[in-house]
Design a protein around this motif. Structure first.
Motif, PDB file in Angstrom:
ATOM      1  N   GLU A 103       0.798  -1.226   0.000  1.00 31.19           N
ATOM      2  CA  GLU A 103       0.000   0.000   0.000  1.00 31.19           C
ATOM      3  C   GLU A 103       0.833   1.280   0.000  1.00 31.19           C
ATOM      4  O   GLU A 103       0.576   2.185  -0.790  1.00 31.19           O
ATOM      5  N   THR A 104       1.827   1.384   0.865  1.00 27.12           N
ATOM      6  CA  THR A 104       2.637   2.601   0.941  1.00 27.12           C
ATOM      7  C   THR A 104       3.350   2.851  -0.380  1.00 27.12           C
ATOM      8  O   THR A 104       3.355   3.973  -0.906  1.00 27.12           O
ATOM      9  N   TYR A 105       3.966   1.794  -0.930  1.00 25.98           N
ATOM     10  CA  TYR A 105       4.660   1.943  -2.211  1.00 25.98           C
ATOM     11  C   TYR A 105       3.678   2.372  -3.297  1.00 25.98           C
ATOM     12  O   TYR A 105       3.955   3.290  -4.079  1.00 25.98           O
ATOM     13  N   LEU A 106       2.522   1.728  -3.376  1.00 25.80           N
ATOM     14  CA  LEU A 106       1.563   2.033  -4.433  1.00 25.80           C
ATOM     15  C   LEU A 106       0.976   3.432  -4.286  1.00 25.80           C
ATOM     16  O   LEU A 106       0.739   4.113  -5.291  1.00 25.80           O
ATOM     17  N   ASP A 107       0.767   3.882  -3.052  1.00 27.46           N
ATOM     18  CA  ASP A 107       0.301   5.251  -2.834  1.00 27.46           C
ATOM     19  C   ASP A 107       1.331   6.256  -3.346  1.00 27.46           C
ATOM     20  O   ASP A 107       0.991   7.228  -4.023  1.00 27.46           O
ATOM     21  N   GLU A 108       2.586   6.005  -3.031  1.00 25.08           N
ATOM     22  CA  GLU A 108       3.652   6.902  -3.483  1.00 25.08           C
ATOM     23  C   GLU A 108       3.815   6.843  -5.000  1.00 25.08           C
ATOM     24  O   GLU A 108       4.039   7.865  -5.648  1.00 25.08           O
ATOM     25  N   LEU A 109       3.687   5.653  -5.568  1.00 27.09           N
ATOM     26  CA  LEU A 109       3.759   5.507  -7.023  1.00 27.09           C
ATOM     27  C   LEU A 109       2.682   6.355  -7.683  1.00 27.09           C
ATOM     28  O   LEU A 109       2.947   7.060  -8.667  1.00 27.09           O
ATOM     29  N   PHE A 110       1.480   6.334  -7.138  1.00 28.79           N
ATOM     30  CA  PHE A 110       0.398   7.130  -7.700  1.00 28.79           C
ATOM     31  C   PHE A 110       0.692   8.629  -7.599  1.00 28.79           C
ATOM     32  O   PHE A 110       0.440   9.380  -8.544  1.00 28.79           O
ATOM     33  N   GLU A 111       1.236   9.055  -6.483  1.00 23.64           N
ATOM     34  CA  GLU A 111       1.585  10.467  -6.313  1.00 23.64           C
ATOM     35  C   GLU A 111       2.587  10.916  -7.369  1.00 23.64           C
ATOM     36  O   GLU A 111       2.537  12.049  -7.842  1.00 23.64           O
ATOM     37  N   ARG A 112       3.522  10.044  -7.729  1.00 25.43           N
ATOM     38  CA  ARG A 112       4.560  10.394  -8.702  1.00 25.43           C
ATOM     39  C   ARG A 112       4.106  10.241 -10.145  1.00 25.43           C
ATOM     40  O   ARG A 112       4.576  10.953 -11.024  1.00 25.43           O
ATOM     41  N   THR A 113       3.216   9.264 -10.415  1.00 25.37           N
ATOM     42  CA  THR A 113       2.918   8.913 -11.806  1.00 25.37           C
ATOM     43  C   THR A 113       1.446   9.002 -12.188  1.00 25.37           C
ATOM     44  O   THR A 113       1.122   8.881 -13.361  1.00 25.37           O
ATOM     45  N   GLU A 114       0.566   9.149 -11.209  1.00 29.32           N
ATOM     46  CA  GLU A 114      -0.878   9.110 -11.406  1.00 29.32           C
ATOM     47  C   GLU A 114      -1.355   7.766 -11.943  1.00 29.32           C
ATOM     48  O   GLU A 114      -2.394   7.653 -12.591  1.00 29.32           O
ATOM     49  N   TRP A 115      -0.590   6.720 -11.687  1.00 31.21           N
ATOM     50  CA  TRP A 115      -0.959   5.350 -12.053  1.00 31.21           C
ATOM     51  C   TRP A 115      -0.860   4.486 -10.803  1.00 31.21           C
ATOM     52  O   TRP A 115       0.123   4.561 -10.069  1.00 31.21           O
ATOM     53  N   ARG A 116      -1.880   3.679 -10.559  1.00 28.66           N
ATOM     54  CA  ARG A 116      -1.877   2.829  -9.372  1.00 28.66           C
ATOM     55  C   ARG A 116      -2.527   1.498  -9.709  1.00 28.66           C
ATOM     56  O   ARG A 116      -3.750   1.409  -9.852  1.00 28.66           O
ATOM     57  N   PRO A 117      -1.718   0.448  -9.824  1.00 30.28           N
ATOM     58  CA  PRO A 117      -2.322  -0.875 -10.031  1.00 30.28           C
ATOM     59  C   PRO A 117      -3.015  -1.342  -8.752  1.00 30.28           C
ATOM     60  O   PRO A 117      -2.721  -0.861  -7.660  1.00 30.28           O
ATOM     61  N   LYS A 118      -3.916  -2.277  -8.889  1.00 31.10           N
ATOM     62  CA  LYS A 118      -4.571  -2.858  -7.722  1.00 31.10           C
ATOM     63  C   LYS A 118      -3.566  -3.760  -7.005  1.00 31.10           C
ATOM     64  O   LYS A 118      -2.874  -4.553  -7.663  1.00 31.10           O
ATOM     65  N   PRO A 119      -3.459  -3.666  -5.689  1.00 30.14           N
ATOM     66  CA  PRO A 119      -2.472  -4.475  -4.955  1.00 30.14           C
ATOM     67  C   PRO A 119      -2.610  -5.976  -5.210  1.00 30.14           C
ATOM     68  O   PRO A 119      -1.611  -6.688  -5.259  1.00 30.14           O
ATOM     69  N   GLU A 120      -3.835  -6.428  -5.397  1.00 32.89           N
ATOM     70  CA  GLU A 120      -4.049  -7.863  -5.606  1.00 32.89           C
ATOM     71  C   GLU A 120      -3.692  -8.324  -7.017  1.00 32.89           C
ATOM     72  O   GLU A 120      -3.718  -9.518  -7.317  1.00 32.89           O
ATOM     73  N   GLU A 121      -3.303  -7.379  -7.890  1.00 35.04           N
ATOM     74  CA  GLU A 121      -2.966  -7.721  -9.266  1.00 35.04           C
ATOM     75  C   GLU A 121      -1.473  -7.715  -9.554  1.00 35.04           C
ATOM     76  O   GLU A 121      -1.065  -7.996 -10.678  1.00 35.04           O
ATOM     77  N   ILE A 122      -0.642  -7.370  -8.558  1.00 33.01           N
ATOM     78  CA  ILE A 122       0.800  -7.336  -8.814  1.00 33.01           C
ATOM     79  C   ILE A 122       1.577  -8.054  -7.705  1.00 33.01           C
ATOM     80  O   ILE A 122       1.105  -8.180  -6.579  1.00 33.01           O
ATOM     81  N   ASP A 123       2.740  -8.505  -8.070  1.00 34.05           N
ATOM     82  CA  ASP A 123       3.753  -8.943  -7.107  1.00 34.05           C
ATOM     83  C   ASP A 123       4.792  -7.833  -7.070  1.00 34.05           C
ATOM     84  O   ASP A 123       5.188  -7.306  -8.112  1.00 34.05           O
ATOM     85  N   LEU A 124       5.223  -7.465  -5.880  1.00 34.34           N
ATOM     86  CA  LEU A 124       6.156  -6.358  -5.700  1.00 34.34           C
ATOM     87  C   LEU A 124       7.436  -6.872  -5.049  1.00 34.34           C
ATOM     88  O   LEU A 124       7.378  -7.639  -4.089  1.00 34.34           O
ATOM     89  N   PHE A 125       8.562  -6.435  -5.597  1.00 33.47           N
ATOM     90  CA  PHE A 125       9.871  -6.819  -5.067  1.00 33.47           C
ATOM     91  C   PHE A 125      10.715  -5.584  -4.807  1.00 33.47           C
ATOM     92  O   PHE A 125      10.675  -4.618  -5.571  1.00 33.47           O
ATOM     93  N   ARG A 126      11.483  -5.639  -3.735  1.00 34.16           N
ATOM     94  CA  ARG A 126      12.500  -4.632  -3.421  1.00 34.16           C
ATOM     95  C   ARG A 126      13.849  -5.303  -3.632  1.00 34.16           C
ATOM     96  O   ARG A 126      14.077  -6.415  -3.156  1.00 34.16           O
ATOM     97  N   PHE A 127      14.743  -4.633  -4.361  1.00 32.86           N
ATOM     98  CA  PHE A 127      16.039  -5.213  -4.703  1.00 32.86           C
ATOM     99  C   PHE A 127      17.150  -4.656  -3.824  1.00 32.86           C
ATOM    100  O   PHE A 127      17.306  -3.444  -3.710  1.00 32.86           O
TER     101      PHE A 127
END
Length: 159
Positions: A103-127
């Motif tokens: 949620e935090t990452y996706l909220d910030e992504l939306f603030e930067r890009t105005e695009w927000r995928p649904k959390p249940e539709e993606i796998d997220l990785f931190r490298f």
């Protein structure tokens, strides 16, 4: 493993170069390991934010399954010309951490890009990073600057 912020603090110029190469074309190539140990190359759009490198991918995609089974990865920017004379080349290697609190990452992504995928539709990785490589052409040679966690940088000029 080092976070991107830790690497950046140690090598700010190299980090800026590498980020610029990945930003030049958002699409990059991600190498993962299949269940049988053979390599797989997949497209991904890495995101450098909050001192971290992130990548979202389709839910349960093969690359996601690879990383959850074996977190080792290599990430390569898109190289626009074979000669690399225009901008150079960048690579990052390390381990990926499957991230469930999206949620935090996706909220910030939306603030930067105005695009927000649904959390249940993606796998997220931190490298996390263990190796970063920068290649540039200077004159009639190629300069390879590589950083390895705990060993610092090494410069090689190839003619």
């Amino acid at each position: 493993m080092a976070t991107w912020a830790e690497f950046t603090a140690e090598q700010p110029e190299m980090a800026a170069f590498v980020e610029s190469r990945f930003a030049a074309d958002r699409h990059a190539l991600l190498a993962t390991l299949r269940k049988d140990g053979s390599p797989r190359i997949s497209g991904v759009e890495p995101d450098f934010t909050r001192g971290e490198v992130w990548a979202g991918m389709m839910l349960n995609s093969l690359k996601s399954k690879d990383l959850r089974r074996d977190p080792r990865f290599a990430l390569h920017c898109m190289t626009t010309t074979a000669s690399m004379t225009e901008a150079g080349d960048a690579k990052i290697s390390g381990t990926a951490e499957f991230w469930t609190d999206k949620e935090t990452y996706l909220d910030e992504l939306f603030e930067r890009t105005e695009w927000r995928p649904k959390p249940e539709e993606i796998d997220l990785f931190r490298f996390d990073v263990t190796e970063v490589v920068q290649l540039v052409v200077e004159g009639d040679g190629m300069v390879v600057l590589s950083w390895h966690e705990g060993r610092g940088t090494h410069r090689v000029v190839k003619k």
